[in-house]
Design a protein around this motif. Structure first.
Motif, PDB file in Angstrom:
ATOM      1  N   THR A   1      28.614 -36.310  -2.089  1.00 40.40           N
ATOM      2  CA  THR A   1      27.316 -35.884  -2.023  1.00 40.40           C
ATOM      3  C   THR A   1      26.815 -36.850  -3.330  1.00 40.40           C
ATOM      4  OG1 THR A   1      27.101 -34.206  -3.557  1.00 40.40           O
ATOM      5  CG2 THR A   1      27.221 -33.584  -1.261  1.00 40.40           C
ATOM      6  N   PRO A   2      25.598 -37.295  -3.472  1.00 42.37           N
ATOM      7  CA  PRO A   2      25.022 -38.067  -4.472  1.00 42.37           C
ATOM      8  C   PRO A   2      25.433 -37.306  -5.943  1.00 42.37           C
ATOM      9  CG  PRO A   2      23.372 -38.352  -2.679  1.00 42.37           C
ATOM     10  CD  PRO A   2      24.684 -37.365  -2.367  1.00 42.37           C
ATOM     11  N   HIS A   3      24.853 -35.985  -5.874  1.00 43.16           N
ATOM     12  CA  HIS A   3      25.267 -35.164  -6.971  1.00 43.16           C
ATOM     13  C   HIS A   3      26.705 -35.053  -7.276  1.00 43.16           C
ATOM     14  CE1 HIS A   3      25.788 -31.681  -9.391  1.00 43.16           C
ATOM     15  NE2 HIS A   3      26.634 -31.011  -8.567  1.00 43.16           N
TER      16      HIS A   3
ATOM     17  N   CYS B   1      14.896 -49.718  -6.739  1.00 47.05           N
ATOM     18  CA  CYS B   1      14.945 -50.799  -5.788  1.00 47.05           C
ATOM     19  C   CYS B   1      16.281 -51.502  -5.626  1.00 47.05           C
ATOM     20  CB  CYS B   1      13.544 -51.725  -6.097  1.00 47.05           C
ATOM     21  SG  CYS B   1      13.920 -52.387  -7.606  1.00 47.05           S
ATOM     22  N   SER B   2      17.089 -51.276  -6.307  1.00 44.17           N
ATOM     23  CA  SER B   2      18.508 -51.531  -6.095  1.00 44.17           C
ATOM     24  C   SER B   2      19.041 -51.595  -4.791  1.00 44.17           C
ATOM     25  CB  SER B   2      19.422 -51.341  -7.157  1.00 44.17           C
ATOM     26  OG  SER B   2      20.748 -52.125  -6.925  1.00 44.17           O
ATOM     27  N   ASP B   3      19.418 -52.607  -4.079  1.00 42.57           N
ATOM     28  CA  ASP B   3      20.308 -52.447  -2.843  1.00 42.57           C
ATOM     29  C   ASP B   3      21.725 -52.383  -3.013  1.00 42.57           C
ATOM     30  OD1 ASP B   3      18.089 -52.975  -1.332  1.00 42.57           O
ATOM     31  OD2 ASP B   3      18.096 -55.320  -1.435  1.00 42.57           O
ATOM     32  N   ASP B   4      22.123 -52.523  -4.160  1.00 47.20           N
ATOM     33  CA  ASP B   4      23.616 -52.262  -4.368  1.00 47.20           C
ATOM     34  C   ASP B   4      23.691 -51.604  -5.827  1.00 47.20           C
ATOM     35  OD1 ASP B   4      26.379 -52.212  -4.722  1.00 47.20           O
ATOM     36  OD2 ASP B   4      26.493 -54.451  -4.106  1.00 47.20           O
ATOM     37  N   PRO B   5      23.525 -50.271  -5.847  1.00 46.10           N
ATOM     38  CA  PRO B   5      23.495 -49.381  -7.149  1.00 46.10           C
ATOM     39  C   PRO B   5      24.799 -49.367  -7.925  1.00 46.10           C
ATOM     40  CG  PRO B   5      22.349 -48.144  -5.487  1.00 46.10           C
ATOM     41  CD  PRO B   5      22.877 -49.462  -4.819  1.00 46.10           C
ATOM     42  N   LEU B   6      25.828 -49.386  -7.058  1.00 47.83           N
ATOM     43  CA  LEU B   6      27.577 -49.483  -7.580  1.00 47.83           C
ATOM     44  C   LEU B   6      27.781 -50.710  -8.088  1.00 47.83           C
ATOM     45  CD1 LEU B   6      29.088 -47.810  -4.728  1.00 47.83           C
ATOM     46  CD2 LEU B   6      28.514 -46.819  -6.837  1.00 47.83           C
ATOM     47  N   THR B   7      27.179 -52.080  -7.694  1.00 48.88           N
ATOM     48  CA  THR B   7      27.436 -53.166  -8.457  1.00 48.88           C
ATOM     49  C   THR B   7      26.434 -53.245  -9.673  1.00 48.88           C
ATOM     50  OG1 THR B   7      28.094 -54.531  -6.507  1.00 48.88           O
ATOM     51  CG2 THR B   7      27.217 -55.749  -8.198  1.00 48.88           C
TER      52      THR B   7
ATOM     53  N   ALA C   1      22.186 -45.246  -3.453  1.00 49.71           N
ATOM     54  CA  ALA C   1      23.300 -45.761  -2.963  1.00 49.71           C
ATOM     55  C   ALA C   1      23.411 -44.987  -1.397  1.00 49.71           C
ATOM     56  CB  ALA C   1      24.566 -45.560  -3.644  1.00 49.71           C
ATOM     57  N   ARG C   2      22.998 -43.677  -1.164  1.00 53.84           N
ATOM     58  CA  ARG C   2      23.223 -43.126   0.040  1.00 53.84           C
ATOM     59  C   ARG C   2      22.073 -43.819   0.758  1.00 53.84           C
ATOM     60  NH1 ARG C   2      25.514 -38.496   1.334  1.00 53.84           N
ATOM     61  NH2 ARG C   2      27.241 -39.910   0.469  1.00 53.84           N
ATOM     62  N   GLU C   3      20.912 -44.134   0.151  1.00 52.76           N
ATOM     63  CA  GLU C   3      19.839 -44.697   1.169  1.00 52.76           C
ATOM     64  C   GLU C   3      20.173 -45.872   1.848  1.00 52.76           C
ATOM     65  OE1 GLU C   3      16.370 -44.809  -1.330  1.00 52.76           O
ATOM     66  OE2 GLU C   3      16.279 -42.664  -1.332  1.00 52.76           O
ATOM     67  N   THR C   4      21.074 -46.876   0.932  1.00 51.43           N
ATOM     68  CA  THR C   4      21.311 -48.038   1.056  1.00 51.43           C
ATOM     69  C   THR C   4      22.711 -48.024   1.882  1.00 51.43           C
ATOM     70  OG1 THR C   4      22.559 -48.338  -0.909  1.00 51.43           O
ATOM     71  CG2 THR C   4      20.274 -49.302  -0.415  1.00 51.43           C
TER      72      THR C   4
ATOM     73  N   ARG D   1      32.415 -46.428  -3.211  1.00 49.75           N
ATOM     74  CA  ARG D   1      31.671 -47.359  -2.157  1.00 49.75           C
ATOM     75  C   ARG D   1      32.172 -46.905  -1.016  1.00 49.75           C
ATOM     76  NH1 ARG D   1      29.242 -52.003  -2.870  1.00 49.75           N
ATOM     77  NH2 ARG D   1      29.387 -52.074  -5.006  1.00 49.75           N
ATOM     78  N   LYS D   2      31.354 -46.915  -0.233  1.00 50.86           N
ATOM     79  CA  LYS D   2      31.796 -46.818   1.336  1.00 50.86           C
ATOM     80  C   LYS D   2      32.519 -48.003   1.785  1.00 50.86           C
ATOM     81  CE  LYS D   2      29.554 -45.180   5.488  1.00 50.86           C
ATOM     82  NZ  LYS D   2      28.402 -44.720   6.217  1.00 50.86           N
TER      83      LYS D   2
END
Length: 203
Positions: free
Chosen positions: A153-155, A79-85, A142-145, A197-198
């Motif tokens: 890629t996420p992998h 559910c995180s909107d910012d997985p990198l943070t 992170a890709r979803e958000t 991060r994008k």
């Protein structure tokens, strides 16, 4: 009754402390439960009262040293909107915990092949698989958000995080803790997370 329970917990902890030290020093296969009992200052019967065998002892040591933040990451990942943070914050807490806790350092050494760990390959594989799956879930989120760079890629991003984390801890231990894990270590982690991060589009 409360005193007896506290004494039993203290004995159990002392056995695990002694086992960590002896496993790191001599290797798992070269260390007997009788040797661990002597090092802990208890009888062999006391060891068998708490642990049915060496594998049971290793599992208890692993459970004791698992950073609690890993479970929090697992719960927050979907559910995180910012997985990198989220990863940055959690990594800072985990690195500080490891830097201050010699027991966790010994366990990392055991699980990550700083010394021979005979008969423990399944535990290492399970730990690495579970961590990879967690990081993959975070990178898919992170890709979803739309916060993950398009160049990976996420992998691929999850693999890069595995390499970063394991490499950082391995080098810190191999170098004799020649640099600050929570200081320089976190600066390197933040820099790596920035590359994942994008970037917002110009204009």
């Amino acid at each position: 009754m409360r005193r007896c329970k506290a004494d039993a917990e203290q004995t159990r902890s002392s056995i695990m402390d002694a086992a960590e030290r002896m496993f790191v020093k001599n290797g798992v296969g070269q260390t007997s439960l009788e040797q661990i009992a002597r090092a802990a200052g208890v009888t062999r019967g006391a060891v068998y009262w708490h642990f049915k065998d060496k594998a049971d002892l290793l599992q208890a040591m692993y459970e004791r040293n698992k950073p609690p933040q890993v479970e929090l990451l697992r719960m927050a990942a979907p559910c995180s909107d910012d997985p990198l943070t989220l990863l940055e914050t959690t990594n800072a807490e985990i690195l500080a915990l490891i830097e201050s806790d010699e027991g966790r350092q010994r366990m990392f050494a055991l699980l990550c092949n700083h010394i021979p760990v005979e008969g423990n390959a399944h535990r290492q594989e399970a730990m690495n698989t579970a961590m990879y799956q967690l990081l993959l879930q975070l990178m898919e989120r992170a890709r979803e958000t739309d916060t993950l760079t398009d160049s990976l890629t996420p992998h691929e991003a999850a693999v890069s995080l595995m390499i970063m984390s394991n490499g950082l801890l391995s080098e810190w231990l191999r170098s004799g803790k020649a640099f600050g894990l929570t200081d320089l270590g976190m600066r390197l982690v933040r820099r790596h997370l920035e590359t994942l991060r994008k970037r917002p589009r110009a204009g």
